[in-house]
Each structure stands twice: as structure tokens, then as C-alpha cells.
Design a protein around this motif. Structure first.
Motif, PDB file in Angstrom:
ATOM      1  N   ASP A  83       2.489   5.611  -9.045  1.00  0.00           N
ATOM      2  CA  ASP A  83       3.634   6.344  -8.489  1.00  0.00           C
ATOM      3  C   ASP A  83       3.345   7.835  -8.451  1.00  0.00           C
ATOM      4  OD1 ASP A  83       5.035   4.013  -8.172  1.00  0.00           O
ATOM      5  OD2 ASP A  83       6.302   4.300  -9.946  1.00  0.00           O
ATOM      6  N   THR A  84       2.781   8.353  -9.550  1.00  0.00           N
ATOM      7  CA  THR A  84       2.460   9.778  -9.612  1.00  0.00           C
ATOM      8  C   THR A  84       1.425  10.141  -8.564  1.00  0.00           C
ATOM      9  OG1 THR A  84       2.961   9.840 -11.963  1.00  0.00           O
ATOM     10  CG2 THR A  84       1.594  11.620 -11.098  1.00  0.00           C
ATOM     11  N   ILE A  85       0.419   9.309  -8.414  1.00  0.00           N
ATOM     12  CA  ILE A  85      -0.625   9.573  -7.421  1.00  0.00           C
ATOM     13  C   ILE A  85      -0.035   9.580  -6.016  1.00  0.00           C
ATOM     14  CG2 ILE A  85      -2.685   8.591  -6.313  1.00  0.00           C
ATOM     15  CD1 ILE A  85      -3.541   7.697  -9.152  1.00  0.00           C
ATOM     16  N   MET A  86       0.756   8.568  -5.695  1.00  0.00           N
ATOM     17  CA  MET A  86       1.344   8.488  -4.352  1.00  0.00           C
ATOM     18  C   MET A  86       2.318   9.644  -4.095  1.00  0.00           C
ATOM     19  SD  MET A  86      -0.256   6.165  -3.062  1.00  0.00           S
ATOM     20  CE  MET A  86      -1.396   4.998  -3.750  1.00  0.00           C
ATOM     21  N   THR A  87       3.081  10.032  -5.117  1.00  0.00           N
ATOM     22  CA  THR A  87       4.021  11.140  -4.972  1.00  0.00           C
ATOM     23  C   THR A  87       3.278  12.455  -4.762  1.00  0.00           C
ATOM     24  OG1 THR A  87       5.628  10.026  -6.367  1.00  0.00           O
ATOM     25  CG2 THR A  87       5.908  12.390  -6.093  1.00  0.00           C
ATOM     26  N   THR A  88       2.204  12.640  -5.486  1.00  0.00           N
ATOM     27  CA  THR A  88       1.433  13.878  -5.379  1.00  0.00           C
ATOM     28  C   THR A  88       0.697  13.967  -4.050  1.00  0.00           C
ATOM     29  OG1 THR A  88       1.132  13.913  -7.768  1.00  0.00           O
ATOM     30  CG2 THR A  88      -0.367  15.271  -6.466  1.00  0.00           C
ATOM     31  N   LEU A 134      -5.223  17.464  10.377  1.00  0.00           N
ATOM     32  CA  LEU A 134      -5.968  16.204  10.298  1.00  0.00           C
ATOM     33  C   LEU A 134      -6.823  16.129   9.033  1.00  0.00           C
ATOM     34  CD1 LEU A 134      -6.786  13.500  11.539  1.00  0.00           C
ATOM     35  CD2 LEU A 134      -8.569  14.721  12.823  1.00  0.00           C
ATOM     36  N   ARG A 135      -7.480  17.231   8.677  1.00  0.00           N
ATOM     37  CA  ARG A 135      -8.336  17.239   7.484  1.00  0.00           C
ATOM     38  C   ARG A 135      -7.561  16.842   6.235  1.00  0.00           C
ATOM     39  NH1 ARG A 135     -11.149  22.459   7.156  1.00  0.00           N
ATOM     40  NH2 ARG A 135      -9.166  23.303   6.496  1.00  0.00           N
ATOM     41  N   ASP A 136      -6.360  17.403   6.037  1.00  0.00           N
ATOM     42  CA  ASP A 136      -5.571  17.079   4.849  1.00  0.00           C
ATOM     43  C   ASP A 136      -5.066  15.638   4.875  1.00  0.00           C
ATOM     44  OD1 ASP A 136      -6.029  19.628   3.940  1.00  0.00           O
ATOM     45  OD2 ASP A 136      -4.004  20.371   4.353  1.00  0.00           O
ATOM     46  N   GLU A 137      -4.824  15.095   6.076  1.00  0.00           N
ATOM     47  CA  GLU A 137      -4.393  13.698   6.202  1.00  0.00           C
ATOM     48  C   GLU A 137      -5.538  12.748   5.867  1.00  0.00           C
ATOM     49  OE1 GLU A 137      -2.881  13.524  10.196  1.00  0.00           O
ATOM     50  OE2 GLU A 137      -1.194  14.845   9.707  1.00  0.00           O
ATOM     51  N   VAL A 138      -6.732  13.035   6.367  1.00  0.00           N
ATOM     52  CA  VAL A 138      -7.903  12.202   6.065  1.00  0.00           C
ATOM     53  C   VAL A 138      -8.231  12.292   4.577  1.00  0.00           C
ATOM     54  CG1 VAL A 138     -10.384  11.903   6.489  1.00  0.00           C
ATOM     55  CG2 VAL A 138      -8.829  12.338   8.408  1.00  0.00           C
ATOM     56  N   ARG A 139      -8.152  13.501   4.015  1.00  0.00           N
ATOM     57  CA  ARG A 139      -8.399  13.694   2.581  1.00  0.00           C
ATOM     58  C   ARG A 139      -7.439  12.822   1.755  1.00  0.00           C
ATOM     59  NH1 ARG A 139      -7.897  18.907   2.283  1.00  0.00           N
ATOM     60  NH2 ARG A 139     -10.122  19.344   2.313  1.00  0.00           N
ATOM     61  N   ALA A 140      -6.180  12.793   2.141  1.00  0.00           N
ATOM     62  CA  ALA A 140      -5.176  12.007   1.416  1.00  0.00           C
ATOM     63  C   ALA A 140      -5.526  10.521   1.452  1.00  0.00           C
ATOM     64  CB  ALA A 140      -3.786  12.241   2.002  1.00  0.00           C
TER      65      ALA A 140
END
Length: 153
Positions: A83-88, A134-140
Motif C-alpha cells: 500500500d505504501t509503495i503504491m501510494t508513494t 513520460l519518463r516519470d510514468e515509465v519510471r513508476a
């Protein structure tokens, strides 16, 4: 020789470890006097080294009886960890926040130093040479996949 910021950080982490509640309340001016620095140095340490991504919640109350409360968030159960990972992470995450989360997981011994280094290399802006956002989305997406895989041991 370590700089003042590192010394203050280590001091605060030490007293946090000693606290049975997992939180501390400090007076910024008193701490600045103790370390013979300006109060803004205390603000700097708290705002850069005690972030949510690194596992801390910071509250402050201004005024005469003001204080700064720092609380360490523990990652105990697998469900709360995910949950913490997904929230962050959410749908995108910048490099600094991602590295803060990795630091937190490594510090909590949930991933090894080697695993942390591999993840950091994979999500680096030098590797992910896309334009923002896009970079931050791919990183996520990469970060979520790697952490879920590692933490599902």
C-alpha cells in the motif's frame, strides 16, 4: 569530517530510535543552539532527510510553544508495505522521490544494497531518456514491477 547536516541527521535518527513511541518533538531554536547553527539549517535537514519517501512524517506548529514532530513510519506487514509503495509511486514518480523510497526500503533491510543499486540504475534519467511526463510514468511502472517482484519473496 562530517558536515553539520549529517551530524544533525544522525542525532535525530538516534533519538528517534530511542523513542518508544517512534516519534520525537523538538524545538527548532533549541536544536540550533545545541549544534551552534542557524535555525534554517535545522529546517534544511528536516525537509531533505526526513521526507515521506524516506519513511518519516513531519508536523510543525509555529509560534511561541511551537515544535517540530518527526515520526518514523514502520513498514511491518506485506500488505501495508505494498500500500505504501503504491501510494508513494502512483502513476508517475520523479527520480528524487523514487531514490528516497529505495533508500527507505534499503534502510529497513527490505532490499539489499545490491538490489537498490540495480533498481536505481534501471530508473535513472540517464537510462530513461524520454521527455517528461513520460519518463516519470515509465519510471513508476518499472519501479512498481521491480519492488513487487523483490518483495514477494
Amino acid at each position: 569530517m562530517r558536515n553539520v547536516s549529517e551530524i544533525i541527521e544522525q542525532y535525530l535518527k538516534h533519538i528517534l530510535q530511542q523513542s518508544p513511541e517512534g516519534s520525537i518533538e523538538i524545538q527548532r531554536n533549541e536544536l540550533a543552539d545545541q549544534f551552534q547553527c542557524v535555525p534554517s539549517q535545522i529546517n534544511y535537514v528536516i525537509s531533505t532527510r526526513f521526507t515521506l519517501e524516506k519513511g518519516y512524517v513531519v508536523e510543525s506548529k509555529r509560534g511561541g510553544g511551537g515544535y517540530i514532530r518527526i515520526q518514523k513510519i514502520e513498514l511491518n506487514a506485506y500488505g501495508s508495505l505494498l500500500d505504501t509503495i503504491m501510494t508513494t509511486i502512483r502513476e508517475s514518480i520523479d527520480q528524487a522521490s523514487a531514490e528516497g523510497l529505495i533508500y527507505r526500503l534499503e534502510e529497513g533491510r527490505l532490499i539489499s544494497r545490491r538490489e537498490a543499486a540495480i533498481i536505481k540504475a534501471a530508473i535513472s534519467r540517464d537510462v530513461l531518456q524520454f521527455k517528461l511526463p513520460l519518463r516519470d510514468e515509465v519510471r513508476a511502472r518499472i519501479l512498481k514491477a521491480m519492488l513487487i517482484s523483490l518483495l514477494s519473496k
